[in-house]
Design an enzyme around this catalytic site. Structure first.
Site, PDB file in Angstrom:
ATOM      1  N   HIS A  13     -22.062  54.528   5.561  1.00 13.39           N
ATOM      2  CA  HIS A  13     -23.432  54.653   6.059  1.00 13.39           C
ATOM      3  C   HIS A  13     -23.497  54.442   7.575  1.00 13.39           C
ATOM      4  O   HIS A  13     -24.026  55.283   8.306  1.00 13.39           O
ATOM      5  CB  HIS A  13     -24.320  53.639   5.339  1.00 13.39           C
ATOM      6  N   GLU A  14     -22.958  53.324   8.034  1.00 16.91           N
ATOM      7  CA  GLU A  14     -23.059  53.028   9.477  1.00 16.91           C
ATOM      8  C   GLU A  14     -22.268  54.048  10.290  1.00 16.91           C
ATOM      9  O   GLU A  14     -22.701  54.469  11.366  1.00 16.91           O
ATOM     10  CB  GLU A  14     -22.574  51.609   9.780  1.00 16.91           C
ATOM     11  N   HIS A  43     -24.201  57.245  10.698  1.00 15.14           N
ATOM     12  CA  HIS A  43     -25.289  57.142  11.675  1.00 15.14           C
ATOM     13  C   HIS A  43     -24.869  57.647  13.055  1.00 15.14           C
ATOM     14  O   HIS A  43     -25.721  57.982  13.874  1.00 15.14           O
ATOM     15  CB  HIS A  43     -25.727  55.678  11.827  1.00 15.14           C
TER      16      HIS A  43
HETATM   17  N1  ARG Z   1     -30.183  50.566  10.905  1.00 19.52           N
HETATM   18  C1  ARG Z   1     -29.579  49.622  10.015  1.00 19.52           C
HETATM   19  C2  ARG Z   1     -29.035  50.408   8.853  1.00 19.52           C
HETATM   20  O1  ARG Z   1     -29.703  50.868   8.008  1.00 19.52           O
HETATM   21  C3  ARG Z   1     -30.496  48.584   9.498  1.00 19.52           C
HETATM   22  C4  ARG Z   1     -31.321  47.910  10.491  1.00 19.52           C
HETATM   23  C5  ARG Z   1     -32.308  47.080   9.792  1.00 19.52           C
HETATM   24  N2  ARG Z   1     -33.104  46.402  10.760  1.00 19.52           N
HETATM   25  C6  ARG Z   1     -34.072  45.558  10.425  1.00 19.52           C
HETATM   26  N3  ARG Z   1     -34.696  44.998  11.373  1.00 19.52           N
HETATM   27  N4  ARG Z   1     -34.389  45.321   9.209  1.00 19.52           N
HETATM   28  O2  ARG Z   1     -27.918  50.684   8.760  1.00 19.52           O
HETATM   29 ZN    ZN Z   2     -29.044  52.959   8.168  1.00 19.88          ZN
END
Ligand code: ARG
Ligand code: ZN
Length: 898
Positions: free
Chosen positions: A294-295, A298
């Protein structure tokens, strides 16, 4: 204050270039920011920057600004008069990372320093246009004590480093890709590194580095391997290659969520990086692979193309969840992964959609953005992306992706831009599809079917949307809904069919393939409130059983008046694994509903004969994937059973569900024992002749273990006393193999009232006292038990030396799990509500995000029976009356109270 989607205004000033200098100290870190500001045409004379750090100095084009030149509030700083030409700001701030327990911005964990900036953490460190449409090239210099912080990391490539006087050293990082501030990251500390490398398909060499505490360095092999798989997969399936010289992953034990995709420097909760067979279950291994994927994904869907504003969060999250789901499905067990995704969606997102927190995939407003990292934005968002894929097919979907990147690489865009790329690349009209982004609530499809004398099978489908707090049902419009459909005859044979042209939906280019030639399956495309589809079977049938919403082709409730026999037929013969599983789920729901009715009337529950026979057949079917069988044996969670209901008595639902589990355990005892034994033998046979160490994670072995413990869970109910004694005697030998076995055994006997259960758990905790992630498992066992002393045990666990209210993983394991333990959270005396409310109040004082997450446990309020509704409302009212309540928690509590 409420932020609205419709309030979006383009930037009046841009900051395309930023130079940062962090001089680190645990209690007094200074941040010097050099911002190159470019006023846009017609920019106002003033400039407001987001921020709340202690301001030490501010200059504009080298001139120190007097206090009269600007105004500060708790949230921002306004320079009254700035030039109309490009100018440079120098801003010096000071922050205290050690005192920061919000885990947002720069904070300390175990003596090291880490950042979390998404969505609005950057502004806690300096003053900035802290919004995703401001994309800048960052250069970051870090200065720190060399002994205390030997490792200094930030985004991009390392361009300079060296020693300074007084034992200090420095590193300079440059990220050539313009990015929003939420993707900024900095890590400093005493960390071990695991190195490897990856050669991209175009032949570039990428260095891979995993940073952990020294004691965790031996647990990153699986994550490292998963990353390489993800990098290759994104090249082969999406044609997307990594773009920097180095990719770094840092693991930290104190982290508010799962992980964060900071450009080139992903920061992860240890839970999603560290894994070895001794401390992590098969499910943990799968979690690591999926979050690593997932990361990494991104990097293109989120970083290269990012969001214009936070309302568009699903643009990157829905798409990236879809991509990580596809990655996991391509890696192994596609059918099983798909069903797991559906389970998660129904259990959490459907519940959210039916609650006061319901919001569209693109929310229209928010108070605290952190509250909108939700199952709706992520999981329903992924289903929305999957529907494009279903409508357009893999080739059409990839055409859309290609156009999306051609148009928007390097930009901050909206969900509409994504939809336009999908539509334009395929020459289709997806205007109506936009409603998936703006209408909240789970649609319901009421379907009926009839076999006509001429052999036609006629399906009538009606779609309805519920009221949600933001919009009444009558204001909502019919959506475009793909319903993947097949037909089965009375022998359970799938029959090919045609669809006369007059009955086809005219959505040009979309995959409505039933034409002149008969085929086994079609995608019916709903576009109206009510529609009729004529399907013409190629071979005449006595009766037809439709298989609907195959693969869960849309995130909807589906009602069709199947007989139990028809469900059994689908369960036995359907060629779509989801539809097969769903047939069993429907039988489960019916059986539990019958039990609930019986309990309410004080009559004994009836035997669910059709269900038991169908399960008996399935468990004994040697051709079925054991992991699929394990899923078949999982009964729907309470939160799923409550969907579309009012006046809920949660304890009664649990009792009805438990009665069903007992009935299954007794009727299927022999088959379950045989299945568990077979699976155990298969797992062991799999070892012979293999080079890998015994009991490591592989998808095949994981499947056998899943079946062993799905069965064992039920077997335990058959003779509780005998089981606990047997487990007690053989525990070490059974548990020694790996954590999946150890966890499987403990979860199965976790409800046992005997003191031997307590002794086993205590032994487990002592054995793993130095393993924080295993201690999370211990706390979640304590909190999920159905033993009558569970609340007392949870309260005692708060004082366990390994527990800490400041660590989010611990809070989720103990208190979060307790809040899902239906009979005790919803205890009739209100003790469960009072306990959770008290913890929310305590955590609110230092970590509002985590407190707000817990507060969602109360979202059933209005649908509870009156007695519990009163108890719960009392707790919520007390919280709402707290002056010190954070806006995070307040937003949730006030929405629930309504
Ligand atoms: N972007 C991150 C992800 O989904 C999650 C960030 C979540 N941030 C938060 N403040 N809840 O991989
Ligand atoms: Zn994400």
């Amino acid at each position: 204050t409420v932020k609205h989607l419709t309030d979006y205004r383009p930037l009046a000033h841009r900051i395309p270039q930023v130079k940062l200098t962090f001089t680190l100290s645990p209690t007094a870190t200074t941040v010097e920011a050099e911002l190159h500001v470019i006023p846009q045409p017609n920019a106002p004379q003033s400039l407001t920057l987001d921020g709340n750090a202690t301001l030490l100095a501010l200059s504009l084009n080298g001139e120190r600004q007097p206090e009269t030149a600007y105004t500060q509030t708790a949230e921002n700083l306004t320079l009254h008069r700035v030039p109309a030409e490009p100018f440079v700001l120098h801003i010096t701030t000071q922050i205290n990372p050690e005192a920061n327990q919000t885990l947002n911005g720069l904070y300390a964990s175990g003596g090291n320093l880490y950042t979390q900036c998404e969505p609005e953490g950057f502004r806690t460190m300096t003053y900035y246009l802290d919004r995703p449409d401001n994309m800048a090239v960052f250069t970051t210099k870090i200065i720190a004590d060399a002994a205390q912080y030997p490792v200094l990391l930030s985004n991009g490539n390392l361009v300079d480093s060296g020693s300074l006087k007084n034992g200090q050293h420095y590193a300079v990082w440059h990220d050539p890709f313009a990015k929003p501030s939420y993707l900024f990251a900095l890590v400093a500390g005493d960390l071990a590194v695991n190195r490897s490398s990856f050669t991209t398909q175009s032949g570039r060499e990428v260095a891979i580095q995993f940073y952990t505490r020294a004691e965790d360095a031996g647990k990153v092999a699986h994550a490292m391997q998963s990353l390489k798989h993800a990098m290759r997969w994104d090249e082969t399936r999406f044609g997307l290659e990594y773009d920097l010289d180095v990719f770094m992953v840092v693991a930290v034990g104190d982290f508010n969520m799962g992980a964060m995709e900071n450009k080139g420097l992903n920061i992860f909760n240890t839970k999603y990086v560290l894994a070895d067979a001794h401390t992590a279950t098969d499910a943990d291994f799968e979690g690591v692979e999926s979050v690593i994927g997932h990361e990494y994904f991104h990097n293109w869907t989120g970083n290269r193309v990012t969001c214009r504003d936070w309302f568009q969060l699903s643009l990157k999250e829905g798409l990236t969840v879809f991509r990580d789901q596809e990655f996991s499905g391509d890696r192994a067990s596609r059918a099983v992964r798909r069903i797991e995704n559906v389970q998660t969606l129904r259990q959490f997102q459907f519940a959210e959609d039916a609650s006061p927190m319901a919001h569209p995939v693109r929310p229209a407003s928010y108070v605290e953005m952190n509250n909108f990292y939700t199952a709706t934005v992520y999981e329903k968002g992924a289903e929305v992306v999957r529907m494009y894929h279903t409508l357009l097919g893999e080739a059409g979907f990839q055409r859309g992706m290609k156009l999306y990147f051609e148009r928007h690489d390097g930009q901050a865009v909206t969900c509409d831009d994504f939809r336009a790329a999908m539509a334009d690349a395929n020459g289709v009209d997806l205007d109506q599809f936009a409603l998936w982004y703006s209408q909240a609530g789970t649609p319901t499809l009421d379907v009926s079917g009839s076999l006509k004398a001429n052999g036609d099978y006629v399906l009538h489908i009606k779609q309805t949307l519920p009221d949600t707090p933001d919009m009444p049902a009558h204001a909502k419009q019919p959506m475009m809904i793909p319903v993947k459909t097949a037909l089965f005859n009375e022998h359970g044979e799938q029959v090919a069919f045609r669809q006369p042209e007059s009955s086809q939906t005219n959505v040009s280019g979309c995959l409505n393939t039933a034409g002149t030639q008969g085929q086994p399956e079609t995608v019916l495309i709903l576009t109206q409130a009510e529609q009729t589809f004529v399907l013409q079977p190629e071979t005449p049938a006595q009766s037809i059983t439709p298989s609907l919403l195959r693969g869960f082709s849309a995130p909807v409730h589906l009602n069709f008046d199947y007989t139990d026999a028809q469900l059994a037929l689908l369960l036995a013969h359907d060629t779509d694994p989801y539809a097969r599983w769903e047939a069993a789920q429907t039988l489960y729901r019916r059986a539990i509903a019958a039990n609930e009715a019986a309990l309410a009337h004080g009559t004994p529950p009836a035997q669910p004969v059709a269900l038991i026979n169908a399960l008996r057949q399935a468990i004994s079917d040697a051709a079925l994937d054991p992991a699929f069988k394990a899923l078949l044996l999982k009964v729907p969670a309470e939160s799923e059973l409550w969907s579309e209901r009012e006046h809920i008595n949660p304890v009664q639902t649990t009792a009805a569900r438990e009665a069903l589990l007992d009935a299954l355990a007794h009727s299927l005892h022999g088959e379950l024992l045989a299945a568990a034994l077979n699976a155990r033998e298969a797992e062991q046979a799999d070892k012979r002749g293999k080079q890998i160490a015994v009991y490591e994670y592989t998808p095949e072995d994981a499947a056998q273990r899943a079946l062993q413990y799905a069965s064992f869970n039920l077997i335990c109910r058959y003779d509780e006393q005998a089981t606990i004694e047997q487990v007690f005697e053989h525990y070490d030998e059974m548990a020694r193999k790996n954590m999946t076995h150890e966890w499987g055994i403990l979860s199965a006997i976790n409800h046992n009232p005997d003191d031997k259960r307590n002794q086993l758990l205590a032994r487990f905790a002592a054995k793993f006292a130095d393993q924080p992630l295993v201690m999370d498992k211990y706390f979640s066992l304590i909190a999920s038990s159905r033993r009558s002393d569970t609340l007392a045990q949870v309260q005692a666990a708060l004082h366990h030396p390994q527990f800490a209210l400041t660590n989010p993983n611990k809070v989720r394991a103990l208190i979060g799990t307790f809040a899902r333990n239906t009979p005790y959270f919803h205890a009739a005396d209100g003790s469960g509500y009072a306990f959770v409310a008290q913890k929310i109040c305590e955590i609110n004082a230092f970590n509002p995000q985590i407190a707000a997450g817990l507060a969602r446990a109360f979202n059933l309020l209005k649908r509870l029976e009156p007695h519990r509704q009163n108890l719960m409302r009392n707790e919520l009212t007390k919280l709402a009356a707290m002056e010190s309540l954070s806006k995070d928690v307040r937003e949730i509590v006030e929405k629930i109270l309504g």
